[in-house]
Motif scaffolding. Structure first.
Motif, PDB file in Angstrom:
ATOM      1  N   SER A  24      36.463  58.263  19.471  1.00  0.00           N
ATOM      2  CA  SER A  24      37.590  57.892  20.329  1.00  0.00           C
ATOM      3  C   SER A  24      38.328  59.128  20.848  1.00  0.00           C
ATOM      4  N   TYR A  32      29.018  57.706  11.653  1.00  0.00           N
ATOM      5  CA  TYR A  32      29.990  56.729  12.152  1.00  0.00           C
ATOM      6  C   TYR A  32      30.160  55.632  11.115  1.00  0.00           C
ATOM      7  N   LEU A  33      31.392  55.265  10.856  1.00  0.00           N
ATOM      8  CA  LEU A  33      31.691  54.135   9.959  1.00  0.00           C
ATOM      9  C   LEU A  33      31.969  52.934  10.842  1.00  0.00           C
ATOM     10  N   ASP A 118      41.545  50.514  11.241  1.00  0.00           N
ATOM     11  CA  ASP A 118      40.286  50.507  10.484  1.00  0.00           C
ATOM     12  C   ASP A 118      39.935  51.925  10.040  1.00  0.00           C
ATOM     13  N   VAL A 119      39.959  52.871  10.978  1.00  0.00           N
ATOM     14  CA  VAL A 119      39.579  54.257  10.674  1.00  0.00           C
ATOM     15  C   VAL A 119      40.595  55.207  11.291  1.00  0.00           C
ATOM     16  N   THR A 121      40.610  59.182  12.330  1.00  0.00           N
ATOM     17  CA  THR A 121      39.807  60.419  12.400  1.00  0.00           C
ATOM     18  C   THR A 121      40.730  61.590  12.726  1.00  0.00           C
ATOM     19  N   ARG A 149      39.089  59.575   7.656  1.00  0.00           N
ATOM     20  CA  ARG A 149      38.028  60.598   7.741  1.00  0.00           C
ATOM     21  C   ARG A 149      38.570  61.883   8.360  1.00  0.00           C
TER      22      ARG A 149
HETATM   23  O1  LIG Z   1      36.842  58.500  15.427  1.00  0.00           O
HETATM   24  C1  LIG Z   1      36.359  57.413  15.756  1.00  0.00           C
HETATM   25  O2  LIG Z   1      36.409  56.970  16.914  1.00  0.00           O
HETATM   26  C2  LIG Z   1      35.680  56.563  14.726  1.00  0.00           C
HETATM   27  C3  LIG Z   1      34.991  57.118  13.701  1.00  0.00           C
HETATM   28  C4  LIG Z   1      34.345  56.258  12.800  1.00  0.00           C
HETATM   29  O3  LIG Z   1      33.675  56.700  11.859  1.00  0.00           O
HETATM   30  N1  LIG Z   1      34.431  54.933  12.960  1.00  0.00           N
HETATM   31  C5  LIG Z   1      35.126  54.410  13.958  1.00  0.00           C
HETATM   32  O4  LIG Z   1      35.188  53.179  14.080  1.00  0.00           O
HETATM   33  N2  LIG Z   1      35.746  55.217  14.841  1.00  0.00           N
END
Ligand SMILES: O=C(O)c1cc(=O)[nH]c(=O)[nH]1
Ligand SMILES: O=P(O)(O)OC[C@H]1O[C@H](OP(=O)(O)OP(=O)(O)O)[C@H](O)[C@@H]1O
Ligand SMILES: [Mg+2]
Length: 193
Positions: A24, A32-33, A118-119, A121, A149
């Protein structure tokens, strides 16, 4: 839930992907999760939300009026957090590029909001969503996410309680290693380029 139990939920749902992903934030990653896969099972989604609710210190939990999450990734876990906390859940969308509430959702002036992602980064989406809640008249008092992450480095400006840290390297456009650059790129998320 222990860290191993949480990780095995991610493995069991085949959510840990390898390839070449445009994130994103515009950064690249070989990992990627895909949290949508984790959350596709309602029992699993509920279990993870319950565990995530336990991460929020009681004094903060007691202040929460409502849950808000950024679409798309935040919607399902936001709804499950609403269930775990006994609060309403709504979501922000950005069809024109900037997050705002649609669909008749509105915040009471000064409503104390738990932001649910959800995540995380870089934290960019979270900061944008937190600013949007301010424009809508609410106040984000904390954020939770399934995964952090960011190597613990994301600064959201509010207390942040992730369920689990899973750190994979990310790269700017001009830093992408050759072996990663050789793999066809995919962009799984919904943020417009
Ligand atoms: O940074 C992201 O866009 C991103 C990383 C990831 O591991 N999973 C996700 O859904 N978005
Ligand atoms: O911390 P950041 O660097 O902002 O990255 C994390 C964000 O990226 C993903 O959303 P994305 O914009 O890909 O769209 P989606 O929610 O529709 O999947 C994810 O759901 C987070 O919102
Ligand atoms: Mg998202």
């Amino acid at each position: 839930m222990t860290e191993d139990e949480i990780l095995s939920e991610f493995r069991a749902s085949e959510a840990l992907l390898e390839g070449h992903f445009l994130l994103s934030s515009g950064r690249h990653s070989g990992h990627y999760l895909q949290c949508a896969r984790v959350l596709m099972n309602p029992d699993r989604a509920g279990r993870l939300a319950f565990a995530l609710a336990q991460k929020i210190p009681r004094d903060i939990r007691n202040q929460i009026d409502v849950v808000v999450s950024p679409a798309m990734g935040g919607i399902i876990i936001g709804q499950e957090m609403g269930r775990a906390l006994g609060k309403d859940a709504m979501f922000l969308e950005r069809p024109e590029g900037e997050f705002h509430l649609r669909r008749g959702f509105r915040l009471e002036p000064g409503a104390k909001v738990l932001m649910v992602e959800d995540v995380v980064t870089t934290g960019l989406s979270s900061r944008e969503a937190i600013a949007a809640v301010g424009r809508e008249g609410g106040e984000v008092i904390a954020e939770v996410s399934l995964v952090d992450r960011s190597n613990g480095e994301a600064d959201l400006g509010v207390p942040f309680f992730p369920l689990i840290d899973i750190n994979f390297p990310t790269y700017a456009d001009d830093e992408v290693p050759e072996d990663l650059a050789a793999i066809e790129i995919t962009k799984p998320g919904s943020r417009k380029a």
